[in-house]
Design an enzyme around this catalytic site. Structure first.
Site, PDB file in Angstrom:
ATOM      1  N   ASP A 175       0.856  -1.175   0.000  1.00 51.81           N
ATOM      2  CA  ASP A 175       0.000   0.000   0.000  1.00 51.81           C
ATOM      3  C   ASP A 175       0.907   1.244   0.000  1.00 51.81           C
ATOM      4  OD1 ASP A 175      -3.201   0.614   1.626  1.00 51.81           O
ATOM      5  OD2 ASP A 175      -2.088   1.773   0.130  1.00 51.81           O
TER       6      ASP A 175
HETATM    7  C1  GLC Z   1      -4.163   4.433  -0.061  1.00 59.93           C
HETATM    8  C2  GLC Z   1      -5.104   3.308   0.287  1.00 59.93           C
HETATM    9  C3  GLC Z   1      -5.244   2.289  -0.793  1.00 59.93           C
HETATM   10  C4  GLC Z   1      -5.095   2.975  -2.132  1.00 59.93           C
HETATM   11  C5  GLC Z   1      -3.651   3.418  -2.237  1.00 59.93           C
HETATM   12  C6  GLC Z   1      -3.362   4.155  -3.557  1.00 59.93           C
HETATM   13  O1  GLC Z   1      -3.423   4.786   1.069  1.00 59.93           O
HETATM   14  O2  GLC Z   1      -4.889   2.614   1.499  1.00 59.93           O
HETATM   15  O3  GLC Z   1      -6.513   1.639  -0.616  1.00 59.93           O
HETATM   16  O4  GLC Z   1      -5.421   2.091  -3.187  1.00 59.93           O
HETATM   17  O5  GLC Z   1      -3.268   4.246  -1.147  1.00 59.93           O
HETATM   18  O6  GLC Z   1      -4.058   5.359  -3.582  1.00 59.93           O
END
Ligand code: GLC
Length: 734
Positions: free
Chosen positions: A261
């Site tokens: 993430d």
């Molecule tokens: C965010 C979220 C995730 C998302 C990613 C990209 O922090 O936790 O669900 O897809 O970053 O934006």
């Protein structure tokens, strides 16, 4: 390319190039990208940028084509970029938030919505979406419940698989994008409902409740998985070799790409399991995390770790191959621009067909919680209705993850009503702000326009309007940015300013319907006391206004069922229908069960339970009949009920099947959703609804952690929500 050609490409790549394929950079590095996490200077060089294999939050046919062309020309082996974005509930045509989509209890409808999103996103150059989110949620304090499809693993699995089918279909075909299942694993159970907090789950609860929905998406062929921010058994997922290699890959059979993430590799340092980004990179690559999303760890440290012999280059090759395979699955080596095409993009985005699909999904996601004295449907042209509240003419109806949509595309409730109804019978007033003046709202991506309402005047105007109306519809709710990531709440009540509006209007007019716009279950105790009807609209998306106008005036009847219970109070959380019995079960009789598992100062059960939802008509359900009372392995029992429309208009009922394993080698839930059927019936019409019960539906993780069924007595329940006592018993034979 075929596998051999991929291997040959890998063999020709330098170590720097291979590491570059494991790095994803934010779009704002390419001026104009969307920020969806803690940004900051990553300390990367131009060389890092030249070799990076992926960008997130870059979108648009022309922008992605230009970037692709520039990067491939500069890349030593001209390997195409892969563009990934958060297309969570639609791209430009925005659908209801996923929690609302769960309330449709209609996987085909959810699949269709994902397919619309894929067509629009693919034409805008998107290759991968960070969806479906299949996290099980049981705590409405957690802001990301809006992104889930609710508190039931079985329903979540059906919805996650439907989204994968809708996005991906055949990835070689036009109008498809790869899905990315998230957040692996257990992210939806943070302590205190606080986002990013520690998660404490036993292995059995993890496997019994939290993994099945992810498994359903994997079995549907999801192309990528994303690690979760949380610790599980005190190990951050992004460094959890057991979770990612033994469970995700070996036990659950996932063989695709694994991405962290946002910044989660680097966050192993504040987690306190890595002393620096170098150690963080080592932990993550050893855990099998193929791509580092927006942290400097892989780009700055993997090369040195390999050269110092701390990381085996084979791990780099393994991850690089999985990223090349993902690009190959998308056909990017043959056509690096894929579907990105301006003219296609202009034709598809917000086209009439897509708007209709979004409106249809919204109509089927609304949940009618209360409707006394036939408050609804409103009678067009026959009664004066005052539409009052900060959501009457509010364009922020798409939820906090609709980051690529334009709020100006949204059709408000007022817009729709003015088009649908004659002016003589409807009036409009804001009545209050959305947020209290001292409320704090931090927008993810979109600026939060300042509310400049003259509150006292607005309130007095609303009260006068309510006084003169036959009925009042109060459009209330929580700010769009009060749910979603990093948006946990300690309270579930309406803002004080809206509560005041409700209180004052109720003093002059008792014929109140509350339409609730929200991204989570809220505390509706006082709303329930003051309103004769309650319709939950969630965040209904671009066409939320027309969908609501049609529903309120009876052009369609509400049919949604709660995918997540509305608690009596936030104090009950976490809360879920399929809880264990305990040694002192409490069934509601406070006098008889002094020593029952309950509260002294509030009810034990939710205000509105999982699976609950009314229609404009009424339905009856006959007692359950079984074609046999003993189930043998390989055989099936047919359970049947007859459902009848006992009301005065056509309606759709979602008949639900729950099963209880009365005695197990471990404690079993008091009931679990095992199936549902939707029937649309005209007044007086009845229909037999049947469910096949087979042994595989009864399996669970037993005392020895084997996934088996155990012979013995089972109860099954068939009815209109999770509290049904319409019951029959059967035995599973040894
Ligand atoms: C965010 C979220 C995730 C998302 C990613 C990209 O922090 O936790 O669900 O897809 O970053 O934006």
């Amino acid at each position: 390319m075929n596998q051999q050609q991929l291997k040959e490409l890998l063999a020709q790549m330098s170590l720097e190039e291979k590491i570059g394929q494991l790095v994803q950079l934010p779009g704002y590095f390419q001026n104009g990208g969307t920020i969806t996490g803690p940004a900051g200077d990553l300390g990367l060089t131009q060389e890092d940028l030249r070799l990076a294999g992926s960008y997130l939050s870059v979108i648009g046919a022309e922008k992605t084509r230009a970037l692709q062309e520039e990067y491939m020309a500069a890349h030593p082996h001209h390997i195409p970029l892969i563009f990934m974005d958060d297309i969570i509930n639609g791209y430009r045509t925005v659908f209801p938030v996923p929690l609302a989509q769960g309330c449709t209890f209609n996987p085909d409808l959810v699949q269709q919505g994902a397919s619309v999103a894929a067509k629009e996103a693919a034409a805008s150059g998107v290759h991968v979406t960070f969806s479906p989110m299949a996290d099980l949620v049981r705590d409405a304090r957690w802001g990301r419940v809006m992104e889930s499809t609710g508190e039931d693993a079985y329903l979540n699995g059906l919805m996650a698989a439907a989204m994968v089918r809708g996005y991906q279909g055949d990835l070689k075909k036009k109008g498809t994008i790869a899905g990315c299942l998230k957040h692996f694993a257990g992210y939806g159970a943070p302590e205190g409902g606080r986002d990013y907090a520690n998660v404490e789950l036993s292995l059995r609860t993890l496997k019994e409740d939290y993994l099945p929905a992810y498994k359903a998406a994997i079995d549907a062929g999801v192309a990528m998985v994303m690690t979760s921010f949380n610790t599980l058994d005190r190990v951050p997922s992004t460094a959890n070799k057991w979770l990612m290699r033994d469970i995700l890959r070996d036990e659950m059979g996932f063989d695709g790409a694994l991405i962290s993430d946002w910044g989660a590799v680097g966050e192993l340092v504040p987690h306190g399991v890595a002393a620096d980004f170098a150690q963080a990179a080592q932990l993550a690559i050893e855990a099998g995390v193929d791509m580092d999303m927006v942290s400097p760890s892989y780009a700055k440290h993997l090369k040195t770790l390999v050269e110092e012999g701390k990381v085996d280059e084979k791990l780099i090759d393994e991850s690089c191959m999985r990223m090349l395979e993902l690009k190959n699955k998308l056909g990017l080596f043959e056509n690096p621009f894929r579907d990105a095409a301006k003219e296609e993009e202009d034709a598809l985005l917000l086209c009439e067909e897509h708007r209709k699909a979004a409106q249809d999904c919204a109509e089927k996601s609304f949940v009618l919680l209360k409707n006394e004295e036939n408050m609804l449907p409103l009678r067009s042209g026959q009664e004066k209705v005052a539409f009052i509240g900060p959501f009457v003419n509010n364009k922020f109806l798409c939820g906090s993850w609709a980051i690529f949509s334009d709020d100006q595309d949204t059709v408000t409730l007022k817009d729709a009503l003015e088009k649908q109804e004659s002016d003589s019978c409807i009036s409009f007033a804001a009545g209050s702000r959305v947020m209290d003046r001292d409320g704090v709202v931090q927008g993810f991506q979109k600026q939060i326009p300042e509310e400049t309402l003259d509150e006292e005047f607005a309130l007095s105007q609303a009260i006068e309007m309510a006084r003169g109306a036959d009925k009042v519809v109060l459009a209330l709710g929580e700010h769009r940015e009060f749910s979603g990531e990093a948006s946990s709440r300690g309270s579930l009540t309406l803002p004080r300013c809206q509560q005041r509006l409700l209180d004052e209007v109720a003093k002059v007019n008792q014929n109140i319907t509350v339409v609730l716009f929200c991204g989570r279950p809220m505390d509706l105790r006082d709303v329930q006391n003051k309103a004769k009807a309650i319709l939950v609209a969630w965040f209904p998306g671009t066409e939320g206004g027309p969908a609501l106008a049609r529903t309120l005036y009876g052009h369609c009847a509400p049919q949604g069922k709660l995918s997540m219970a509305f608690p009596w109070s936030v104090s009950q959380l976490p809360l879920h229908y399929n809880q264990l019995s305990t040694g002192r079960p409490f069934h509601g009789d406070y006098k008889a069960a002094r020593f029952g598992s309950k509260y002294q100062d509030m009810p034990r059960f939710p205000l509105y339970p999982f699976g609950f939802g009314l229609s404009y008509t009424t339905f009856s359900c006959s007692p359950v009949t079984l074609n046999k009372a003993v189930l043998k392995k390989g055989d099936a029992i047919t359970a049947a009920v007859t459902v009848k429309n006992t009301g005065h208009c056509t309606g759709t009922e979602t008949v639900q099947l729950y099963i209880r394993d009365v005695v197990g080698s471990v404690a079993r839930p008091v009931r679990e959703l095992k199936g549902f059927r939707q029937v649309t019936l005209r007044p007086g019409e009845e229909k037999e609804v049947c469910f096949e019960i087979t042994e595989d539906m009864l399996r669970f993780w037993d005392i020895h952690m084997n996934y088996v069924s155990e012979p013995g007595e089972f109860h099954l329940f068939i009815g209109s929500d999770s509290t049904t006592e319409n019951k029959a018993a059967f035995t599973l034979e040894a």
